[in-house]
Design a protein around this motif. Structure first.
Motif, PDB file in Angstrom:
ATOM      1  N   THR A  70       2.373  -5.434  -5.563  1.00 28.53           N
ATOM      2  CA  THR A  70       1.241  -5.297  -6.473  1.00 28.53           C
ATOM      3  C   THR A  70       0.998  -3.861  -6.893  1.00 28.53           C
ATOM      4  O   THR A  70       0.535  -3.596  -7.996  1.00 28.53           O
ATOM      5  CB  THR A  70      -0.043  -5.829  -5.775  1.00 28.53           C
ATOM      6  N   CYS A  71       1.327  -2.936  -6.001  1.00 28.51           N
ATOM      7  CA  CYS A  71       0.958  -1.539  -6.244  1.00 28.51           C
ATOM      8  C   CYS A  71       1.679  -0.963  -7.464  1.00 28.51           C
ATOM      9  O   CYS A  71       2.905  -0.936  -7.516  1.00 28.51           O
ATOM     10  CB  CYS A  71       1.291  -0.699  -5.012  1.00 28.51           C
ATOM     11  N   THR A  72       0.908  -0.508  -8.432  1.00 29.40           N
ATOM     12  CA  THR A  72       1.518   0.078  -9.631  1.00 29.40           C
ATOM     13  C   THR A  72       1.793   1.570  -9.450  1.00 29.40           C
ATOM     14  O   THR A  72       2.287   2.228 -10.358  1.00 29.40           O
ATOM     15  CB  THR A  72       0.595  -0.112 -10.856  1.00 29.40           C
ATOM     16  N   GLY A 129       0.574   9.488  -3.702  1.00 27.95           N
ATOM     17  CA  GLY A 129       0.500   8.830  -5.017  1.00 27.95           C
ATOM     18  C   GLY A 129      -0.499   7.680  -5.022  1.00 27.95           C
ATOM     19  O   GLY A 129      -0.821   7.144  -6.082  1.00 27.95           O
ATOM     20  N   CYS A 130      -1.013   7.287  -3.851  1.00 30.39           N
ATOM     21  CA  CYS A 130      -1.985   6.180  -3.775  1.00 30.39           C
ATOM     22  C   CYS A 130      -3.293   6.613  -4.432  1.00 30.39           C
ATOM     23  O   CYS A 130      -3.910   7.589  -4.019  1.00 30.39           O
ATOM     24  CB  CYS A 130      -2.229   5.790  -2.319  1.00 30.39           C
ATOM     25  N   MET A 131      -3.697   5.880  -5.465  1.00 32.50           N
ATOM     26  CA  MET A 131      -4.903   6.260  -6.214  1.00 32.50           C
ATOM     27  C   MET A 131      -6.110   5.422  -5.823  1.00 32.50           C
ATOM     28  O   MET A 131      -7.087   5.343  -6.569  1.00 32.50           O
ATOM     29  CB  MET A 131      -4.636   6.166  -7.699  1.00 32.50           C
ATOM     30  N   LYS A 132      -6.019   4.797  -4.677  1.00 31.90           N
ATOM     31  CA  LYS A 132      -7.149   4.036  -4.129  1.00 31.90           C
ATOM     32  C   LYS A 132      -7.698   3.028  -5.133  1.00 31.90           C
ATOM     33  O   LYS A 132      -8.921   2.870  -5.269  1.00 31.90           O
ATOM     34  CB  LYS A 132      -8.279   4.982  -3.665  1.00 31.90           C
ATOM     35  N   CYS A 133      -6.765   2.363  -5.828  1.00 30.91           N
ATOM     36  CA  CYS A 133      -7.219   1.363  -6.800  1.00 30.91           C
ATOM     37  C   CYS A 133      -7.722   0.106  -6.093  1.00 30.91           C
ATOM     38  O   CYS A 133      -8.398  -0.714  -6.690  1.00 30.91           O
ATOM     39  CB  CYS A 133      -6.086   1.008  -7.761  1.00 30.91           C
ATOM     40  N   MET A 134      -7.343  -0.068  -4.834  1.00 30.48           N
ATOM     41  CA  MET A 134      -7.781  -1.165  -3.969  1.00 30.48           C
ATOM     42  C   MET A 134      -7.126  -2.517  -4.313  1.00 30.48           C
ATOM     43  O   MET A 134      -7.502  -3.541  -3.754  1.00 30.48           O
ATOM     44  CB  MET A 134      -9.310  -1.328  -3.974  1.00 30.48           C
ATOM     45  N   ASP A 135      -6.132  -2.511  -5.209  1.00 30.71           N
ATOM     46  CA  ASP A 135      -5.461  -3.772  -5.546  1.00 30.71           C
ATOM     47  C   ASP A 135      -4.777  -4.374  -4.322  1.00 30.71           C
ATOM     48  O   ASP A 135      -4.821  -5.579  -4.090  1.00 30.71           O
ATOM     49  CB  ASP A 135      -4.405  -3.540  -6.647  1.00 30.71           C
ATOM     50  N   CYS A 136      -4.135  -3.510  -3.532  1.00 34.44           N
ATOM     51  CA  CYS A 136      -3.412  -4.029  -2.362  1.00 34.44           C
ATOM     52  C   CYS A 136      -4.382  -4.692  -1.387  1.00 34.44           C
ATOM     53  O   CYS A 136      -4.092  -5.743  -0.810  1.00 34.44           O
ATOM     54  CB  CYS A 136      -2.615  -2.916  -1.684  1.00 34.44           C
ATOM     55  N   VAL A 137      -5.573  -4.070  -1.250  1.00 31.11           N
ATOM     56  CA  VAL A 137      -6.585  -4.632  -0.342  1.00 31.11           C
ATOM     57  C   VAL A 137      -6.990  -6.016  -0.832  1.00 31.11           C
ATOM     58  O   VAL A 137      -7.128  -6.965  -0.066  1.00 31.11           O
ATOM     59  CB  VAL A 137      -7.816  -3.689  -0.280  1.00 31.11           C
TER      60      VAL A 137
HETATM   61  S1  SF4 Z   1      -4.827   1.356  -3.225  1.00 30.14           S
HETATM   62 FE1  SF4 Z   1      -3.022   0.164  -2.705  1.00 30.14          FE
HETATM   63  S2  SF4 Z   1      -2.332  -0.709  -4.629  1.00 30.14           S
HETATM   64 FE2  SF4 Z   1      -3.739   0.944  -5.120  1.00 30.14          FE
HETATM   65  S3  SF4 Z   1      -2.468   2.745  -5.386  1.00 30.14           S
HETATM   66 FE3  SF4 Z   1      -3.088   2.735  -3.257  1.00 30.14          FE
HETATM   67  S4  SF4 Z   1      -1.478   1.682  -2.205  1.00 30.14           S
HETATM   68 FE4  SF4 Z   1      -1.214   1.204  -4.358  1.00 30.14          FE
END
Ligand code: SF4
Ligand code: SF4
Length: 631
Positions: A248-250, A269-277
């Motif tokens: 899922t992580c873009t 590079g993780c932008m804390k978009c929370m999609d993975c969560v």
């Molecule tokens: S929060 Fe999860 S999905 Fe979002 S950028 Fe970080 S690792 Fe990827």
């Protein structure tokens, strides 16, 4: 699945376990059987709101003529270099402090370029195209190098060389409110291709976070700060390594592998978009505080796959550098960030072309570029597009080369403006080296403009100055007028000022006045234009107005020796001897003890018919010069 493409690691490991419903439309799940992210909707809403705020900010400025200075990290450069405390600096400082605690949230939830990239990714997905990440080992350092170049290098340069003798720590002044909101931004004609290249082209070729990964200098600092932050995506023992998070992580983070190895996501590079969560079927991920990345020993257990071999990495880096140097500032149009985005795309296209020529099989998205050693139709189309892009880069490099040498020659000509503008033909002041440099610079500017696709509004005034120094005043006037029509703000005001000054020297005083009025309309604080305008008015017989303008000039800057002399001359002509003497004293106080300066004053005063004062300065010039060369 949001990105639609599995990383090679996941494919090899066969990690992504599908639900029985894979391929079927089930509410809350994508066709691949991975749960849909609920946070992506919240993030989309946050990014849309951000863009609406940005539009509201511009509209408010347009209507009220005054607003908060741009909330844009690049504005920090003006704080560090000139001491302007603006909203961009405050925002960037707070954003870095927040990142040091919570991690890189600002990128994921508060960046308009990221919003554009996400929008592009969404469009492509609707068209059945899933952006595939381009993975380079070396180019990932570009953002940090870019950030150091933008924000640290000017300070280092000033502390070591400091040619303009500026203080290391500038005097801080309040620039939180501005009337000229667009001053530091490129024109709309540049902003549109900028957003297209950085927001769309990079996504298409380099993946959904292509610009963030290979170009964004702010991301360079945010990524660094993220390594120190205790706020991380962390995992519970419920994780069964299904790989849905990674798929899922873009941002191309290997979430499943990192949480297994470190108990958290360590990739900056993780932008804390929370999609993975949100998509984790076991609700095993959460955002929480603990050890920062910097305190966790690095492991080699996670093997990443890269798009390039080592030789390709090195060639790619050279291509990136060449492309960046070729396009940055070409025609005075391409800004730093856009040049980085262009260079990243050029690198990708050049390496893909290389493979197209060498590989037996090659594809791009779902297009088969080459199979069984034969280039297919899609391959030819790709080759044409890539050659056009690379050719445009090479052409920009050629133009840039000539512009660079023209600028270099310009810097080597050292005839002071005051001296050159004292009479209509300043060629007597040129040394043979000056003349050589001027002819060389002219040759390069001419070559750049012959080959160029656009007018370079920064090169034109320099070319105009070369023409003026060589005695071609008419040509210079025409070039300065042309330059001003392409320029804005301070540079436009300066071109119009020089044009007005040269028009005065050749006796076209009415045109000079108009040009100087236009310069002052652009920049009211350009005092030299005021002084020069006084001369136009005096020559046109509008003497009262001339005195008013000169008085205004010396009130703004009491050290103007020429304007004070002109006021003294004007007072003398009206028989106001006391007043004349006061202005003369004021002028003498700020007149450099330099024969050429006195000669310049003499020439200007002589032109205005203030002969007594002119003679005084000619005499002083001779006394100081001793040789009479100023005559
Ligand atoms: S929060 Fe999860 S999905 Fe979002 S950028 Fe970080 S690792 Fe990827
Ligand atoms: S964190 Fe969740 S989505 Fe990621 S591998 Fe573990 S169980 Fe799967």
């Amino acid at each position: 699945m949001k990105s639609g493409c599995l990383s090679p690691e996941l494919k090899t490991a066969g990690l992504v376990s599908r639900r029985a419903t894979a391929g079927v439309n089930v509410p809350g799940y994508s066709k691949t059987g991975i749960r849909k992210s609920k946070t992506s909707w919240w993030r989309g809403a946050a990014l849309i709101t951000l863009n609406l705020f940005m539009i509201a900010h511009i509209v408010q400025w347009r209507f009220m003529g005054k607003t908060i200075s741009p909330i844009e990290p690049s504005e920090t450069m003006y704080t560090l270099q000139r001491g302007f405390v603006n909203a961009g600096f405050i925002f960037f400082t707070l954003a870095i402090l927040a990142t040091l605690i919570f991690g890189r949230f600002v990128c994921g939830w508060g960046c308009h370029i990221l919003a554009l990239q996400d929008l592009c990714g969404w469009f492509l997905k609707k068209m059945g195209l899933h952006p595939k990440p381009f993975r380079s080992r070396l180019l990932v350092y570009v953002p940090l190098i870019g950030a150091l170049y933008m924000f640290v290098w000017p300070v280092v340069y000033r502390s070591i060389w400091n040619p303009e003798h500026q203080p290391l720590i500038p005097k801080f002044t309040n620039h939180l409110v501005t009337t000229n909101f667009w001053q530091t931004f490129p024109s709309v004609a540049v902003a549109i291709p900028f957003l297209f290249i950085c927001g769309f082209v990079t996504v298409y070729f380099l993946g959904q976070k292509g610009f963030c990964t290979y170009a964004c200098p702010y991301g360079g600092f945010f990524g660094l700060a993220d390594k120190f932050s205790p706020g991380k995506i962390r995992v519970t023992p419920a994780c069964n390594q299904c790989g849905h998070c990674t798929a899922t992580c873009t941002s191309n983070v290997m979430v499943h592998a990192e949480v297994k190895q470190y108990g958290m996501v360590v990739d900056p590079g993780c932008m804390k978009c929370m999609d993975c969560v949100s998509v984790c079927p076991n609700d095993a991920l959460y955002f929480g505080f603990g050890k920062p990345t910097i305190l966790v020993p690095k492991s080699n257990a996670i093997k990443r796959s890269y798009s390039l071999t080592w030789p390709e990495e090195i060639i790619g880096t050279l291509v990136f550098l060449g492309s960046f140097l070729a396009v940055r500032g070409v025609y005075a149009l391409v800004p730093f960030l856009m040049a980085l985005g262009c260079a990243a795309v050029t690198t990708f296209l050049a390496l893909k072309m290389w493979r197209l020529l060498r590989a037996k099989e090659l594809s791009f998205y779902r297009f088969n570029l080459k199979s069984s050693g034969k280039i297919r139709k899609a391959g030819w189309a790709f080759a044409i597009l890539a050659c056009a892009w690379i050719g445009l880069n090479a052409h920009s490099g050629w133009v840039r080369y000539h512009e660079f040498l023209g600028n270099y020659a310009f810097q080597k000509v050292h005839v002071p403006d005051e001296l050159a503008l004292a009479q209509s033909n300043p060629s007597r002041w040129l040394s043979s080296a000056d003349r050589e440099n001027i002819l060389d610079g002219k040759k390069h500017y001419d070559a750049a403009s012959r080959a160029g696709l656009f007018v370079n509004s920064e090169a034109l005034p320099k070319l105009a100055w070369f023409e003026y120094l060589l005695g071609n005043a008419e040509q210079s006037i025409q070039l300065l007028g042309e330059a001003a029509s392409y320029q804005k703000d301070e540079s436009k005001a300066l071109s119009l000022y020089y044009r007005g000054a040269i028009l005065n020297r050749v006796g076209r005083h009415e045109e000079a006045r108009e040009s100087l009025d236009e310069a002052l309309a652009e920049r009211d604080d350009l005092i030299l234009a005021r002084q020069e305008k006084g001369e136009s008015l005096w020559q046109l017989g509008r003497r009262d107005e001339a005195v008013t303008v000169w008085t205004d000039a010396v009130q703004r800057n009491a050290r103007l020796a020429l304007a004070n002399n002109e006021l003294a001359g004007a007072a003398r002509s009206l028989g106001k001897l006391e007043e004349a003497s006061a202005y003369e004293k004021q002028a003498d106080q700020f007149t450099p003890n330099d024969p050429f300066y006195h000669w310049m004053l003499g020439r200007r005063l002589q032109d205005l018919g203030m002969t007594e004062l002119a003679e005084k300065h000619f005499r002083q010039a001779e006394q100081l010069g001793g040789s009479g060369e100023t005559r």
